[in-house]
Design a protein around this motif. Structure first.
Motif: not given
Length: 297
Positions: A226-232, A46-50, A70-74, A31-36
């Motif tokens: 790690r787990g996201a690829g190149e980011t801005l 990334q998915i951030l949780t408060v 991360n975008a890969d769910g980890g 589900q984290y991968r789906f959101l990303a």
């Protein structure tokens, strides 16, 4: 399941922020991968949780728990650009009235602070250079000394045809391997980034940084995360790059880092026990709600 979310970005590093202060959502890695996912979900690095702090952490003055996927769910230990967005989120949502908060992460407590110019400064803690604490398997390697730091030879396989790169290795709550390049635009990020990220000498994988020194107070940076690829942009990557440059004798104690998504300012005294401070933007993009499948494909 329908959930509410906030989309935020810090220097182009983008996030989906979830509020679990009223109770856990219980999301799975899928589900984290789906959101990303940028085609089927919201789209994010990334998915951030408060979350509320544990009773023990609250007794020690901690305001929130900060969980990062991360975008890969980890789940990962730290995200500097995310920490700034986290601070902006809890302040703008009225979850706290404080300009400085104490936040528990997987790698320790950090203290983001909202500044008068609208940016956010984060005390990222002190860097770790001991290979075992990164973690990095340095067995059998002979480091190249430079300044008060060192660079490690890292042999790459696959498409790089056995090439060896020299990397400065440091943890900013998560592992980083930083290499110096003459021109960051021409750096082979797409080619060698995945090879470095999953190199066998990094048992928890690693973020691969490509650092171009413009002068002693300005650098340019690209990071294969790690787990996201190149980011801005990558906040901990900017910290790792500047810390490495200072240790190698190339940079002063306050440095502007130009990423593809914007500018970050990193300050570090050069003393190993001292904290690294990162200042940069944190912006809300939009808010919404989304239906999450129970078992995303």
């Amino acid at each position: 399941m329908k959930i509410r979310f906030t989309k935020m970005q810090g220097a182009g590093n983008d996030f989906v922020v979830l509020d679990e202060t009223a109770g856990p959502l219980g999301l799975s890695a899928a589900q984290y991968r789906f959101l990303a996912d940028r085609h089927f979900g919201v789209g994010a690095d990334q998915i951030l949780t408060v979350r509320p702090p544990s009773p023990r952490a609250a007794a020690e003055g901690v305001d929130f728990e900060y969980v990062i996927h991360n975008a890969d769910g980890g789940e990962v230990e730290q995200c500097g650009n995310g920490a700034r967005c986290f601070a902006r989120f809890v302040h703008d949502r009225g979850l706290t009235g404080k300009d400085t908060i104490r936040v528990q992460t997987k790698s320790g407590v950090i203290s983001p602070r909202l500044t008068g110019d609208g940016r956010v400064t984060v005390d990222m803690g002190s860097p770790q250079f001991e290979p075992a604490k990164v973690p990095f398997d340095a067995s059998g390697l002979a480091p190249v000394a430079q300044g008060s730091g060192q660079k490690w030879p890292l042999a790459l396989d696959g498409q790089a045809q056995g090439a060896t790169v020299l990397v400065a290795v440091v943890s900013m709550g998560n592992p980083h391997a930083v290499q110096l390049v003459d021109d960051v635009d021409a750096a082979p990020v797409a080619l060698t980034g995945p090879l470095i990220e999953r190199h066998a000498r990094f048992p928890q994988r690693v973020n691969a940084g490509y650092l171009q020194v413009v002068d002693r107070s300005h650098v340019r940076l690209r990071v294969f995360e790690r787990g996201a690829g190149e980011t801005l942009a990558c906040g901990t990557g900017a910290c790792a790059a500047v810390v490495s440059g200072i240790r190698l004798g190339l940079l002063d104690t306050t440095v502007d880092v130009q990423t593809r998504g914007g500018r970050l300012t990193i300050a570090w005294s050069g003393r190993e026990a001292d904290s690294v401070f990162m200042t940069g933007p944190a912006t809300t993009v939009f808010e919404g709600q989304i239906d999450i499948p129970d078992t995303p494909v």
